[in-house]
Design a protein around this motif. Sequence first.
Motif, PDB file in Angstrom:
ATOM      1  N   CYS A  68     -40.404  16.548 -10.881  1.00 27.71           N
ATOM      2  CA  CYS A  68     -39.100  16.314 -10.258  1.00 27.71           C
ATOM      3  C   CYS A  68     -39.043  14.879  -9.769  1.00 27.71           C
ATOM      4  N   PHE A  69     -40.200  14.350  -9.384  1.00 29.13           N
ATOM      5  CA  PHE A  69     -40.264  12.949  -8.976  1.00 29.13           C
ATOM      6  C   PHE A  69     -41.585  12.363  -9.447  1.00 29.13           C
TER       7      PHE A  69
ATOM      8  N   CYS B 152     -43.719  20.457  -6.837  1.00 28.29           N
ATOM      9  CA  CYS B 152     -42.589  19.571  -7.153  1.00 28.29           C
ATOM     10  C   CYS B 152     -42.744  18.985  -8.549  1.00 28.29           C
TER      11      CYS B 152
ATOM     12  N   ARG C 129     -36.870   7.886 -11.242  1.00 23.14           N
ATOM     13  CA  ARG C 129     -37.162   9.076 -10.446  1.00 23.14           C
ATOM     14  C   ARG C 129     -38.223   9.966 -11.116  1.00 23.14           C
TER      15      ARG C 129
ATOM     16  N   HIS D 166     -34.044  17.518   1.026  1.00 24.48           N
ATOM     17  CA  HIS D 166     -33.455  18.735   0.466  1.00 24.48           C
ATOM     18  C   HIS D 166     -33.608  19.973   1.344  1.00 24.48           C
TER      19      HIS D 166
ATOM     20  N   ASN E  97     -32.599  17.528  -9.131  1.00 27.78           N
ATOM     21  CA  ASN E  97     -31.413  17.098  -8.383  1.00 27.78           C
ATOM     22  C   ASN E  97     -31.181  15.593  -8.360  1.00 27.78           C
TER      23      ASN E  97
ATOM     24  N   ILE F 274     -42.900  25.160  -3.281  1.00 29.83           N
ATOM     25  CA  ILE F 274     -42.079  24.050  -2.799  1.00 29.83           C
ATOM     26  C   ILE F 274     -41.515  24.441  -1.430  1.00 29.83           C
TER      27      ILE F 274
ATOM     28  N   SER G 280     -38.197  22.406  -9.668  1.00 24.51           N
ATOM     29  CA  SER G 280     -37.669  21.776  -8.447  1.00 24.51           C
ATOM     30  C   SER G 280     -36.989  22.757  -7.515  1.00 24.51           C
ATOM     31  N   CYS G 281     -36.795  22.301  -6.277  1.00 24.52           N
ATOM     32  CA  CYS G 281     -36.166  23.140  -5.255  1.00 24.52           C
ATOM     33  C   CYS G 281     -34.719  23.452  -5.580  1.00 24.52           C
TER      34      CYS G 281
ATOM     35  N   ASP H  83     -37.892  15.984   4.659  1.00 21.04           N
ATOM     36  CA  ASP H  83     -37.550  16.020   3.241  1.00 21.04           C
ATOM     37  C   ASP H  83     -36.049  16.258   3.143  1.00 21.04           C
TER      38      ASP H  83
ATOM     39  N   HIS I 175     -38.894  24.134   0.479  1.00 21.51           N
ATOM     40  CA  HIS I 175     -37.589  24.771   0.708  1.00 21.51           C
ATOM     41  C   HIS I 175     -37.489  26.120  -0.004  1.00 21.51           C
TER      42      HIS I 175
ATOM     43  N   HIS J 161     -45.767  18.312  -2.982  1.00 23.92           N
ATOM     44  CA  HIS J 161     -45.316  17.050  -3.577  1.00 23.92           C
ATOM     45  C   HIS J 161     -46.354  16.353  -4.445  1.00 23.92           C
TER      46      HIS J 161
END
Lengths: 208, 470
Positions: free
Chosen positions: B411-412, B408, B436, B131, B430, B108, B347-348, B129, B110, B63
């Motif tokens: 993604c954020f 990540c 975000r 996801h 996502n 990541i 991203s995941c 998390d 996941h 992250h």
Amino acid sequence: MKPFTTHSGIAAPLLRINIDTDAIIPSREMRRVSKRGLSEGLFAGWRYLYEDDKKLGANPDFILNKPEYAGASILLAGDNFGCGSSREHAVWALAEYGFRAVIAPAFGSIFYNNAVRNGLLPVELSEQSITALAEYSTRAPATNHVNISLENTTVSSNAGDEFHFDIEPLHKEMLLQGLDAIDMTLKHLDEIEEFQNRDKTSRSWAYL
Amino acid sequence: MPKTLFEKIWNDHLIAELDDGACLLHVDRVFLHERTGGIALSSMEAEQRQVRNPGHVFCTMDHIIDTFPGRGDATMAPGGRQFITSARQATRRAGITLFDVNDPRQGISHVISAELGVTLPGLTVVCPDSHTCTLGALGALAWGIGSSECEHALTTETLRLVKPKQMAVRLQGGLAAGVTAKDVILHLTGKYSASGGSGCAIEFCGEGTRRLPVEARMTLCNMAVEFSAFTGIIAPDDETLKYISGRPYAPEGGEWDKAVEYWRRLHTDAGAKYDKELHLDLAEIEPTVTWGTSPQHAIGISGMIPDPDKESNKGTRQAMQRAMDYMGLTAGTAINTIPIDAAFIGSCTNSRLSDLRDAARILKGNKITRRIKAICVPGSSRIKREAEQEGIDRIFTEAGFEWRESGCSMCFYAGGEGFAERERIISSTNRNFEGRQGQGARSHLASPATVAASALTGFITDARNMAIQQ
Ligand code: SF4
């Protein structure tokens, strides 16, 4: 954990739907490996004015910045409150700011579970009831308090409205008594061990 | 009694039904990352609680770490280094396997939980998390939790749960060419709203699900949480077994055979009941893109930004209006005419090898519009290596994309690297929430193919209109 029995306080309406945990506390406000010091970042994207990325000061239009809502301890919100990221910081920030309860038509399920573990009561009421409470509060925020009794599972106004809400018995007990879920579960260690002994034979492949 | 897939896994993990109505459920695996793992572990230390089975706990760095080539512990995220070092120290003290910044297995959470065989069909898997539901694609019961529940799972190898409601989402028919699992899940939230699956364990089933490759199933399950589901799950089949076989933490030899025998039972029996059922005809779905700030603000690529005045529900109408203001869009604009400033693949949701291949097919031999910032972040270090072996990295870089280390990334936005205010991003991620991907940044969610095509033209583009070089 701080128990929740009854509470009466100023209710701030923030009747937007899908208020996600990124909005409740943006990731950039989570700067330390800690559960504290997060209330400053609560609703940061809406609560402050920005120029590019720099905070300029409080956004006077945001509900929590209005003087009549100073000290608000109940949040009235739209459907699907706390959806999105699992960050428990959203609950920690709300609690540290002084909120004891959030009332919404429905909650993100991770947020809900996080809330009950931190003494923040999530109350599910119909959109109609919430609108009624919001109108009542808006008439005189400082004095038109909203009252919550977890024992009776009711939300009421001083004007005589009363709404019933549903909550799972396990969540109700935890909140009423301020119980720690881990301590409660540790009482079942024997059962856990028994389960694992059986499971290690039947699902041996699942054990590393 | 006929049972659903979900019930079979649930029942096999049920330790006790407690007096207060909670189900005490066994947790087989806990996955941590540096953003929330360090907090959970140090708070346990403060309470003098121990990780009950460190062998079933894993941690990654994804992250907060930077994704620039040659990265180390230094990160642009404010306070980021503290998250990295505290996760490293806390996992070491607890005896937890850590996939550290420069570990070849890093990625990541996941993505690598599947890739390493940490997640297997029939397991219960949790991670602080949201996801984590991605892993339901392998037939595991996997869901996201907060820090307190994470401490609970680490200390007791269990969680106390209320049994969620069950929903089936039946996918019928097959996808049209150029339409992906990402379009399916965006379409679903667009059609039934971001709270359409509220609190449910959703089984994606039907022939349309069966036909999806395993990686696409992960994309589908990844965004179950954007549909407000407790989680998504898909029954394991031969494709799943093929995917898992030989992964580092997957069983071998006799244990593998025993596991396969168990996994063969993991499907919903004929006649089993769900609380709710939805049907989607896949053939009706076109590439789908979000226009607003909720995953439910999704429309087909040939569509127009909807008119809030035509929306009867007040809350939905106001949210649409707010979203439109934030996104700087007006009702009636065709989505495929909107110019973009940036393109992000990662991203995941969409950063696995098949995603990168999808994008590379479109980028090959082409150049992105010059003014655009374009970034590709593979989901794991292994995916990055595999893509490089196929020459995919060169296709991306020659087209004008940055090729990053896995994580990540953007993604954020954690206060470090992010997109600028009002910058419009077409993104394979996502979440399109306000802020975000950067304070004031505007995100449009789409499939990797749509992102790649849009990067080439400079506006949101239907990849099916691009001539693809073989
Ligand atoms: S890639 Fe994005 S959505 Fe996935 S775990 Fe990382 S931050 Fe969360």
